[in-house]
Design a protein around this motif. Structure first.
Motif, PDB file in Angstrom:
ATOM      1  N   PRO A   1       1.031  -0.966   0.383  1.00  0.00           N
ATOM      2  CA  PRO A   1      -0.274  -0.150  -0.288  1.00  0.00           C
ATOM      3  C   PRO A   1       1.175   1.162  -0.468  1.00  0.00           C
ATOM      4  CG  PRO A   1       0.190  -0.947   1.760  1.00  0.00           C
ATOM      5  CD  PRO A   1       0.995  -2.040   1.427  1.00  0.00           C
ATOM      6  N   LEU A   2       0.565   2.264  -0.595  1.00  0.00           N
ATOM      7  CA  LEU A   2       1.477   3.307  -0.541  1.00  0.00           C
ATOM      8  C   LEU A   2       0.065   4.579  -1.293  1.00  0.00           C
ATOM      9  CD1 LEU A   2       3.502   2.162  -3.803  1.00  0.00           C
ATOM     10  CD2 LEU A   2       4.425   2.908  -1.535  1.00  0.00           C
ATOM     11  N   ASP A   3       0.893   5.049  -0.583  1.00  0.00           N
ATOM     12  CA  ASP A   3       0.342   6.575  -0.312  1.00  0.00           C
ATOM     13  C   ASP A   3      -0.255   7.204  -1.141  1.00  0.00           C
ATOM     14  OD1 ASP A   3      -0.134  10.051  -0.161  1.00  0.00           O
ATOM     15  OD2 ASP A   3      -1.392   9.301   1.414  1.00  0.00           O
ATOM     16  N   LEU A   4      -0.362   8.100  -2.667  1.00  0.00           N
ATOM     17  CA  LEU A   4      -0.410   8.297  -3.675  1.00  0.00           C
ATOM     18  C   LEU A   4       0.428  10.085  -3.931  1.00  0.00           C
ATOM     19  CD1 LEU A   4      -0.791   7.376  -6.905  1.00  0.00           C
ATOM     20  CD2 LEU A   4      -3.311   8.380  -6.385  1.00  0.00           C
ATOM     21  N   ALA A   5       0.013  10.273  -2.828  1.00  0.00           N
ATOM     22  CA  ALA A   5       0.465  11.751  -2.726  1.00  0.00           C
ATOM     23  C   ALA A   5       1.843  11.651  -2.265  1.00  0.00           C
ATOM     24  CB  ALA A   5      -0.233  12.977  -1.896  1.00  0.00           C
ATOM     25  N   ASP A   6       2.195  11.211  -1.461  1.00  0.00           N
ATOM     26  CA  ASP A   6       3.422  11.265  -1.183  1.00  0.00           C
ATOM     27  C   ASP A   6       4.476  10.532  -1.752  1.00  0.00           C
ATOM     28  OD1 ASP A   6       2.418  12.004   1.266  1.00  0.00           O
ATOM     29  OD2 ASP A   6       2.533   9.679   2.830  1.00  0.00           O
TER      30      ASP A   6
ATOM     31  N   SER B   1      -4.857   5.747  -1.721  1.00  0.00           N
ATOM     32  CA  SER B   1      -4.069   4.840  -1.669  1.00  0.00           C
ATOM     33  C   SER B   1      -4.169   4.027  -2.207  1.00  0.00           C
ATOM     34  CB  SER B   1      -3.779   4.164  -0.024  1.00  0.00           C
ATOM     35  OG  SER B   1      -3.891   5.363   0.799  1.00  0.00           O
ATOM     36  N   VAL B   2      -2.707   3.580  -3.318  1.00  0.00           N
ATOM     37  CA  VAL B   2      -2.633   2.251  -4.227  1.00  0.00           C
ATOM     38  C   VAL B   2      -1.343   1.229  -3.916  1.00  0.00           C
ATOM     39  CG1 VAL B   2      -3.041   3.885  -6.473  1.00  0.00           C
ATOM     40  CG2 VAL B   2      -0.553   3.480  -5.685  1.00  0.00           C
TER      41      VAL B   2
ATOM     42  N   SER C   1     -11.386   4.056 -11.758  1.00  0.00           N
ATOM     43  CA  SER C   1     -10.301   3.078 -12.417  1.00  0.00           C
ATOM     44  C   SER C   1      -8.796   3.023 -12.522  1.00  0.00           C
ATOM     45  CB  SER C   1     -10.663   3.109 -13.963  1.00  0.00           C
ATOM     46  OG  SER C   1     -11.042   3.502 -14.807  1.00  0.00           O
ATOM     47  N   GLY C   2      -8.325   4.570 -11.443  1.00  0.00           N
ATOM     48  CA  GLY C   2      -7.266   4.964 -11.586  1.00  0.00           C
ATOM     49  C   GLY C   2      -6.948   6.094 -11.286  1.00  0.00           C
ATOM     50  N   PHE C   3      -5.620   6.575 -12.210  1.00  0.00           N
ATOM     51  CA  PHE C   3      -5.528   8.050 -11.605  1.00  0.00           C
ATOM     52  C   PHE C   3      -4.990   9.009 -13.248  1.00  0.00           C
ATOM     53  CE2 PHE C   3      -1.417   5.777 -10.343  1.00  0.00           C
ATOM     54  CZ  PHE C   3      -1.017   5.885 -11.319  1.00  0.00           C
ATOM     55  N   TYR C   4      -4.396  10.129 -12.321  1.00  0.00           N
ATOM     56  CA  TYR C   4      -4.243  10.601 -14.085  1.00  0.00           C
ATOM     57  C   TYR C   4      -3.220  11.568 -13.881  1.00  0.00           C
ATOM     58  CZ  TYR C   4      -6.582  15.308 -12.044  1.00  0.00           C
ATOM     59  OH  TYR C   4      -7.193  15.699 -11.804  1.00  0.00           O
TER      60      TYR C   4
ATOM     61  N   ILE D   1      -3.360   6.833 -16.811  1.00  0.00           N
ATOM     62  CA  ILE D   1      -3.527   5.446 -15.982  1.00  0.00           C
ATOM     63  C   ILE D   1      -4.250   4.263 -15.116  1.00  0.00           C
ATOM     64  CG2 ILE D   1      -1.936   4.076 -14.642  1.00  0.00           C
ATOM     65  CD1 ILE D   1      -0.570   7.493 -15.445  1.00  0.00           C
ATOM     66  N   THR D   2      -4.887   3.078 -15.477  1.00  0.00           N
ATOM     67  CA  THR D   2      -5.868   2.791 -15.436  1.00  0.00           C
ATOM     68  C   THR D   2      -5.985   1.044 -14.939  1.00  0.00           C
ATOM     69  OG1 THR D   2      -6.689   2.091 -17.520  1.00  0.00           O
ATOM     70  CG2 THR D   2      -7.579   4.137 -16.869  1.00  0.00           C
ATOM     71  N   GLY D   3      -6.428   0.593 -14.924  1.00  0.00           N
ATOM     72  CA  GLY D   3      -6.505  -1.135 -13.567  1.00  0.00           C
ATOM     73  C   GLY D   3      -6.119  -1.327 -13.111  1.00  0.00           C
ATOM     74  N   VAL D   4      -5.942  -0.054 -12.469  1.00  0.00           N
ATOM     75  CA  VAL D   4      -5.340   0.228 -10.099  1.00  0.00           C
ATOM     76  C   VAL D   4      -6.229  -0.367  -9.465  1.00  0.00           C
ATOM     77  CG1 VAL D   4      -4.234   1.972  -9.344  1.00  0.00           C
ATOM     78  CG2 VAL D   4      -4.418   2.682 -11.451  1.00  0.00           C
ATOM     79  N   SER D   5      -5.326  -0.743  -8.828  1.00  0.00           N
ATOM     80  CA  SER D   5      -6.127  -1.171  -7.623  1.00  0.00           C
ATOM     81  C   SER D   5      -6.150  -0.294  -5.977  1.00  0.00           C
ATOM     82  CB  SER D   5      -5.034  -2.559  -6.659  1.00  0.00           C
ATOM     83  OG  SER D   5      -5.530  -3.710  -7.800  1.00  0.00           O
ATOM     84  N   PHE D   6      -7.235   0.419  -6.036  1.00  0.00           N
ATOM     85  CA  PHE D   6      -6.994   1.423  -4.605  1.00  0.00           C
ATOM     86  C   PHE D   6      -7.175   0.354  -3.554  1.00  0.00           C
ATOM     87  CE2 PHE D   6      -8.054   3.920  -8.009  1.00  0.00           C
ATOM     88  CZ  PHE D   6      -7.235   4.727  -8.291  1.00  0.00           C
ATOM     89  N   GLU D   7      -6.463   1.070  -2.340  1.00  0.00           N
ATOM     90  CA  GLU D   7      -6.611   0.949  -0.647  1.00  0.00           C
ATOM     91  C   GLU D   7      -8.003   1.348  -0.493  1.00  0.00           C
ATOM     92  OE1 GLU D   7      -4.229  -1.638   0.968  1.00  0.00           O
ATOM     93  OE2 GLU D   7      -4.805  -2.110  -0.387  1.00  0.00           O
TER      94      GLU D   7
END
Length: 805
Positions: A647-652, A675-676, A736-739, A799-805
């Motif tokens: 698990p990673l904090d996307l903003a950090d 988080s992803v 579905s993801g982030f940009y 970026i799609t298909g991402v698994s968010f926490e």
């Protein structure tokens, strides 16, 4: 002193009080009378005073026989005293003193008969006959009088006609109330009562009259119409009266008003028919809830003759509103039928915690009948709100229960007026509530069956093999894929212990894992093993299994088996590729870098002895070769899959990546707190390359460019006017993801498919691997990347298909 000669009393007895001052004669007379007629029961007294006391104590005396000449008071005095309270009681003066004067005085005082004592025993038979005749006449007059009194004071019809209905002999006063016609009409025309009989019943009544006149007892129920607006049901029983020869000389009978009973029977018949129809209704049976409830409310509105019927449930009919309101549980109206307009509605709510008395009444009764809704304490809480809004005067509510708990009610409402509910209507309301509950249960059952059918369809369509075990470890379900993989039919597999089909070491491993599962959290166990077919062949598989609901103390479980033959082959191929890749990276890293370092060293030595501009060109070429080697190694490294994402904090991660890039006057906008799951170092590499590409392409001429920059030639937000570039990172709207998006001048549509190709660049100094590395990082995570135009025309990488926490 009086004494009772024979105890007991019956209608056939003739009870005689004999008063004579000679005890022996009194006893002798009593004995002869009782011998003359066994119906006689004689009581004796030896004085007027004792006779009066005996008469007071026994009010069933049928006749008094008294002597005339007695001490203290005479028989005439005794007679006069008796007549004060018993004016019609037979009184025979039986005296030894015979004279016309005594006889005349006795008759004037009200004596029934007079008889002189004699010495022969025949006198007792004569006395017995006189007493019997007197009592018969007395009883006849008394019965006739009582009949008249009863007839004049009863609400029943009593009638007597002659045999051919040509003369009215007697009819009670109730006739005028029941028929709404005068008795005088019957005196003029004895069959005038037929004019008040309902036309549809006249034929049956005439037939009954004929049968009664012919000597046949009759019993029938028919309608009479006292007025245009009134209808009564009359039940009549008639008997023929015959003479000594057996001929019918009169017809008599009685009738009662059975209107209420008839209406009750009709109501109950309609109620029974309605309940049967509702209980067998297709919509109720198959779970078509909306249609079922509409049928129920319309039918009960007609049967109970009410204006409105509505059904309330603690859970809404279908999805949407939650059962729990912000401040407590709510009853939802799932159908509100207005019979006057023949319209259905729904959607009203009733807060349970605001109506405790009403809900308590529902909880403690199968149905509550409220004749005056505003005044009744059970519904007073509803007065200012619901009752006033809908002008409800009376209501009859049936309670819906499930497992002992109240889950709602069906309400039958009278608008604008009060109403007194009958017992059968209350019972009907409670029975209808049971039908509503059955519709609720069938709706739930139908939903479960639909879900089960969908689940089974899904399971059967899976390529993976699926099985379930019961609490004893026996197979109770397999899909077609399992049967095909095992090489047996479903019939051969069902009911078999799983131990017969799986190797012992696999059973031991799965049993240990199953026992360690936290079944409350739905833990899933996973193993890989060799699946054994019926023919003894083995297939490499992955098994995921968990417990079935309700199997906390048993072995019931569900398992999903996937054939991983191809995956195993890919893993082996990947191992071979990785070996070749390792060899390649060793070649690039060692065999190419060493000559490059030698060339760089010799170049430095050459500069010491020679100052030529060609040496700078050679240095640039060596730097370019070093960059190419770094990027090749990065592509090789990033192309491997991510095996253990965390698990990673996307903003950090974004902020850390931004700090590693030369961004100049560009600004960063982070528009996510998600988080992803990913590899932190590779994810940083992704953002760094995308940030570097965005910053370095900025405007066609306004920003410094690196070798990896892709020049965006389309007009866009950053059009070379010197405004600082902004790069934004955020979540996609569909989740579905982030940009990563900039407000630069963008990438032409015809070049967007090419920017990720290895070596592609619009800059002669670039290597063309920057976005290739970004794509490799994305694909290593199992994601996808696409470039498109941003909101302001700049470049937007999604970026799609991402698994968010």
């Amino acid at each position: 002193m009086a004494e009772t000669r024979r105890p007991g009393y019956s209608m056939d007895e003739i009870r005689v009080l004999h008063v004579d001052d000679e005890p022996d004669f009194a006893d002798l007379t009593a004995a002869f009378l009782e011998r003359a007629d066994e119906r006689f029961v004689v009581e004796t007294a030896t004085s007027v005073a004792s006779g009066l006391r005996a008469l007071d104590e026994d009010r069933t005396v049928d006749c008094i026989v008294s002597d005339y000449d007695m001490p203290e008071r005479s028989g005439i005095d005794f007679l006069r005293t008796v007549r004060e309270e018993h004016p019609h009681l037979p009184f025979v003066l039986f005296t030894g003193k015979g004279s016309e004067t005594v006889a005349s005085e006795a008759l004037r005082a009200g004596a029934t008969d007079y008889l002189q004592k004699e010495s022969s025993t025949e006198q007792y038979e004569l006395l017995a006959n006189r007493v019997t005749n007197a009592v018969r006449q007395f009883r006849g007059r008394r019965a006739e009088q009582r009949l008249v009194e009863v007839a004049d004071n009863t609400d029943r019809l009593i009638f007597v006609f002659d045999a051919d209905w040509s003369e009215l002999l007697f009819v009670s006063a109730a006739y005028e109330e029941l028929w709404g016609r005068s008795i005088s009409e019957l005196n003029d025309d004895p069959t005038a009562f037929l004019d008040g009989v309902h036309p549809d019943d006249c034929g049956r009544v005439r037939d009954a009259m004929d049968r009664l006149a012919a000597g046949e007892p009759v019993e029938l129920t028919f309608r009479v119409t006292p007025s245009e607006d009134t209808l009564r049901w009359i039940e009549v029983r008639g008997e023929p009266i015959r003479d000594e020869t057996g001929s019918v000389v009169r017809v008599a009978g009685f009738g009662v008003d059975v209107t209420d009973a008839q209406r009750r029977r009709q109501r109950q018949q309609r109620q029974r028919e309605t309940l049967l129809r509702l209980a067998t209704d297709d919509a109720v049976a198959d779970g078509s809830f909306e249609a079922a409830i509409r049928t129920i409310t319309e039918a009960t509105a007609r049967v109970l003759d009410v204006d409105r019927v509505n059904v309330w449930l603690t859970a809404p009919e279908s999805g949407g509103d939650e059962t729990e309101h912000a401040d407590g549980e709510v009853l939802h109206c799932v159908d509100d039928y207005d019979r006057r307009a023949d319209e259905h509605g729904a959607g009203a709510r009733l807060r349970i915690d605001e109506h405790p008395a009403y809900l308590e009444a529902l909880e403690t009764n199968r149905a509550i009948a409220v004749d005056d809704a505003e005044a009744d304490p059970r519904t007073a809480e509803l007065a200012d709100g619901y009752l006033a809004t809908h002008d409800v005067g009376a209501l009859l509510d049936g309670t819906l229960r499930s497992g002992g708990d109240v889950i709602g009610m069906i309400c039958h409402e009278c608008v604008g007026e009060t109403r007194e509910w009958t017992n059968d209507e209350v019972e009907f309301a409670s029975d209808v509530a049971e039908v509503v509950h059955r519709a609720v249960r069938n709706r739930e059952r139908a939903a479960r069956e639909r879900d089960l059918e969908r689940y089974e369809t899904i399971v059967q369509s899976l390529a993976d093999a699926v099985y379930t075990l019961d609490d004893e470890g026996r197979i109770d379900f397999v899909n077609d894929a399992y049967a095909e993989m095992k090489g047996a039919s479903r019939e051969e597999l069902l009911g078999r212990p799983i131990r017969d089909l799986v190797d012992d070491e696999v059973i031991a491993q799965t049993t240990a894992m199953y026992e360690s599962l936290d079944r409350r959290d739905g833990d899933i166990a996973r193993i890989e093993y060799d699946f054994r077919t019926i023919d003894g062949e083995t297939i490499p598989v992955e098994l995921r299994f968990t417990s079935l609901p309700g199997s906390e103390d048993g072995a019931a479980r569900v398992g999903v088996i996937r054939d991983i033959t191809d995956r195993k082959e890919r893993e082996r191929e990947l191992e071979r590729q990785n070996e070749r890749l390792d060899a390649f990276t060793r070649l690039v890293s060692h065999d190419l870098r060493n000559p490059l370092r030698v060339a760089a060293g010799n170049l430095d030595l050459a500069r010491e002895s020679c100052d030529s501009p060609r040496l700078d060109d050679a240095a640039d070429a060596l730097d370019r070769m070093g960059s190419l080697i770094d990027d090749l190694l990065a592509v090789a490294r990033e192309g491997s899959s991510v095996d253990d994402p965390g698990p990673l904090d996307l903003a950090d991660t974004v902020e850390a990546s931004w700090r590693n890039v030369e961004t100049g006057d560009a600004t960063l906008a982070i528009e996510t707190d998600a988080s992803v799951r990913g590899d932190e170092s590779r994810l940083r590499q992704l953002f760094e390359n995308l940030f570097r590409n965005g910053v370095e392409h900025g405007t066609p001429s306004g920003r410094t460019r690196s070798d990896d920059a892709v020049e965006h030639d389309a007009a866009g937000g950053g059009d070379g006017d010197g405004s600082p570039l902004t790069i934004a990172v955020g979540e996609l709207d569909d989740g579905s993801g982030f940009y990563v998006e900039d407000d630069g001048i963008g990438i032409p549509a015809d070049r967007r498919e090419s920017v990720f190709e290895s070596g592609y660049t619009t800059d002669t100094d670039g290597t063309g691997f920057g976005l290739t590395i970004a794509r490799e990082v994305v694909e290593a995570h199992g994601w996808e990347i696409e470039v498109t135009a941003g909101n302001t025309g700049g470049a937007r990488f999604e970026i799609t298909g991402v698994s968010f926490e």
